[in-house]
Scaffold this motif. Structure first.
Motif, mmCIF file in Angstrom:
data_model
loop_
_atom_site.group_PDB
_atom_site.id
_atom_site.type_symbol
_atom_site.label_atom_id
_atom_site.label_comp_id
_atom_site.label_asym_id
_atom_site.label_seq_id
_atom_site.Cartn_x
_atom_site.Cartn_y
_atom_site.Cartn_z
ATOM 1 N N VAL A 63 5.530 -3.144 -1.224
ATOM 2 C CA VAL A 63 4.332 -3.317 -2.047
ATOM 3 C C VAL A 63 3.908 -1.948 -2.572
ATOM 4 N N ARG A 64 3.364 -1.971 -3.788
ATOM 5 C CA ARG A 64 2.828 -0.749 -4.386
ATOM 6 C C ARG A 64 1.311 -0.903 -4.406
ATOM 7 N N GLU A 65 0.621 0.047 -3.748
ATOM 8 C CA GLU A 65 -0.835 -0.024 -3.701
ATOM 9 C C GLU A 65 -1.428 1.370 -3.810
ATOM 10 N N TYR A 66 -2.686 1.414 -4.184
ATOM 11 C CA TYR A 66 -3.378 2.687 -4.305
ATOM 12 C C TYR A 66 -3.542 3.312 -2.926
ATOM 13 N N ALA A 67 -3.198 4.588 -2.816
ATOM 14 C CA ALA A 67 -3.314 5.342 -1.566
ATOM 15 C C ALA A 67 -4.330 6.456 -1.790
ATOM 16 N N ALA A 68 -5.529 6.267 -1.260
ATOM 17 C CA ALA A 68 -6.619 7.219 -1.496
ATOM 18 C C ALA A 68 -6.313 8.600 -0.918
ATOM 19 N N GLY A 69 -5.570 8.653 0.195
ATOM 20 C CA GLY A 69 -5.267 9.938 0.831
ATOM 21 C C GLY A 69 -4.489 10.883 -0.062
ATOM 22 N N VAL A 70 -3.621 10.345 -0.909
ATOM 23 C CA VAL A 70 -2.826 11.179 -1.820
ATOM 24 C C VAL A 70 -3.172 10.908 -3.288
ATOM 25 N N HIS A 71 -4.151 10.033 -3.521
ATOM 26 C CA HIS A 71 -4.651 9.683 -4.860
ATOM 27 C C HIS A 71 -3.522 9.359 -5.836
ATOM 28 N N ARG A 72 -2.748 8.359 -5.449
ATOM 29 C CA ARG A 72 -1.691 7.850 -6.329
ATOM 30 C C ARG A 72 -1.307 6.458 -5.830
ATOM 31 N N TYR A 73 -0.496 5.766 -6.605
ATOM 32 C CA TYR A 73 0.058 4.500 -6.168
ATOM 33 C C TYR A 73 1.310 4.807 -5.353
ATOM 34 N N GLU A 74 1.401 4.164 -4.208
ATOM 35 C CA GLU A 74 2.447 4.459 -3.238
ATOM 36 C C GLU A 74 3.210 3.183 -2.903
ATOM 37 N N LEU A 75 4.531 3.288 -2.846
ATOM 38 C CA LEU A 75 5.378 2.193 -2.366
ATOM 39 C C LEU A 75 5.405 2.231 -0.850
ATOM 40 N N LEU A 158 15.544 5.380 -1.801
ATOM 41 C CA LEU A 158 14.123 5.148 -1.555
ATOM 42 C C LEU A 158 13.492 6.313 -0.791
ATOM 43 N N MET A 159 14.182 6.809 0.221
ATOM 44 C CA MET A 159 13.595 7.849 1.073
ATOM 45 C C MET A 159 13.345 9.154 0.325
ATOM 46 N N ASP A 163 6.978 8.685 -4.481
ATOM 47 C CA ASP A 163 5.942 7.674 -4.253
ATOM 48 C C ASP A 163 6.233 6.797 -3.034
ATOM 49 N N PHE A 164 7.145 7.232 -2.173
ATOM 50 C CA PHE A 164 7.435 6.540 -0.918
ATOM 51 C C PHE A 164 7.414 7.599 0.186
ATOM 52 N N SER A 165 6.226 7.855 0.716
ATOM 53 C CA SER A 165 6.104 8.996 1.631
ATOM 54 C C SER A 165 5.535 8.659 2.997
ATOM 55 N N GLU A 166 5.143 7.401 3.228
ATOM 56 C CA GLU A 166 4.511 7.069 4.502
ATOM 57 C C GLU A 166 5.557 6.977 5.606
ATOM 58 N N ARG A 168 5.575 5.723 8.683
ATOM 59 C CA ARG A 168 5.796 4.454 9.382
ATOM 60 C C ARG A 168 6.713 3.545 8.574
ATOM 61 N N SER A 169 6.517 3.489 7.261
ATOM 62 C CA SER A 169 7.361 2.639 6.416
ATOM 63 C C SER A 169 8.810 3.114 6.443
ATOM 64 N N LEU A 170 9.004 4.402 6.333
ATOM 65 C CA LEU A 170 10.360 4.951 6.341
ATOM 66 C C LEU A 170 11.054 4.678 7.672
ATOM 67 N N ALA A 171 10.381 4.978 8.774
ATOM 68 C CA ALA A 171 10.970 4.735 10.092
ATOM 69 C C ALA A 171 11.243 3.245 10.298
ATOM 70 N N ALA A 172 10.303 2.398 9.910
ATOM 71 C CA ALA A 172 10.446 0.958 10.115
ATOM 72 C C ALA A 172 11.664 0.403 9.379
ATOM 73 N N LEU A 173 11.909 0.881 8.162
ATOM 74 C CA LEU A 173 13.052 0.369 7.407
ATOM 75 C C LEU A 173 14.379 0.741 8.068
ATOM 76 N N PHE A 174 14.489 1.961 8.548
ATOM 77 C CA PHE A 174 15.727 2.365 9.201
ATOM 78 C C PHE A 174 15.923 1.626 10.531
ATOM 79 N N ILE A 175 14.854 1.463 11.286
ATOM 80 C CA ILE A 175 14.952 0.728 12.554
ATOM 81 C C ILE A 175 15.342 -0.724 12.288
ATOM 82 N N ALA A 176 14.680 -1.360 11.325
ATOM 83 C CA ALA A 176 14.976 -2.764 11.015
ATOM 84 C C ALA A 176 16.405 -2.920 10.505
#
Length: 184
Positions: A63-75, A158-159, A163-166, A168-176
């Motif tokens: 999902v792409r959503e607004y990320a206030a911490g980095v003030h951009r849309y983040e995947l 993707l990594m 715009d894909f910097s979180e 938890r998301s990165l770790a979760a994808l590799f683990i899954a």
């Protein structure tokens, strides 16, 4: 090397910082006799879920959503808090419906992940969601989130996206991805 856990002599709480978050101060004694005070953020709520929704055997939904911490849309992956009385599986299915417009008939809770275990006890549960079907629930997002299908075999691309910097998301994808290759 296996070590004995430090002895906790006391835990006190105090408000700290501009948001008055609650910090616990632990008075610890280590096995070598050394005493120290460690600080940790007091957990709020019941934890969180990070959901890896598989559209098919090779495609994850981001999902792409607004990320206030980095003030951009983040995947990133579907994620959210676990409400009182919910299991991680129930919270994952609800968040998936709210953020991506899908429910899941097959949910596997893979593991807990910590964010910063040296000073936080917060846990995020990594959940794999498969056998998806369309269903939308109203959520708390101010706008509908864009759903972006991504092939698991293209995680290397993707990594590296800005715009894909979180983490938890990165770790979760590799683990899954590894779990799907070798389910136990």
């Amino acid at each position: 090397m296996s070590r004995r856990l430090p002895v906790i002599h006391s835990i006190t709480e105090r408000a700290e910082g501009p948001s008055d978050r609650t910090v616990e101060v632990l008075d610890l004694e280590f096995s070598n006799g050394e005493r120290r005070r460690f600080h940790r953020q007091k957990p709020h709520g019941h934890g969180a879920v990070v959901v890896v929704p598989m559209l098919d055997d090779e495609t994850v939904l981001l999902v792409r959503e607004y990320a206030a911490g980095v003030h951009r849309y983040e995947l990133g992956l579907v994620k959210g808090r676990i409400d009182a009385g919910e299991t991680p599986a129930q919270a994952a299915d609800r968040e998936l419906k709210e953020e991506a417009g899908y429910g899941s008939r097959r949910i596997d809770v893979l593991r807990a992940m910590s964010l910063a275990p040296t000073y936080m006890s917060h846990q995020s549960w990594l959940v794999l969601a498969r056998d998806l079907y369309p269903e939308r629930l109203p959520g708390d997002e101010p706008e509908e989130l864009e759903v972006v299908p991504w092939k698991l075999d293209e995680l290397d691309q993707l990594m590296l996206r800005e715009d894909f910097s979180e983490g938890r998301s990165l770790a979760a994808l590799f683990i899954a991805r590894e779990w799907l290759r070798n389910p136990t």
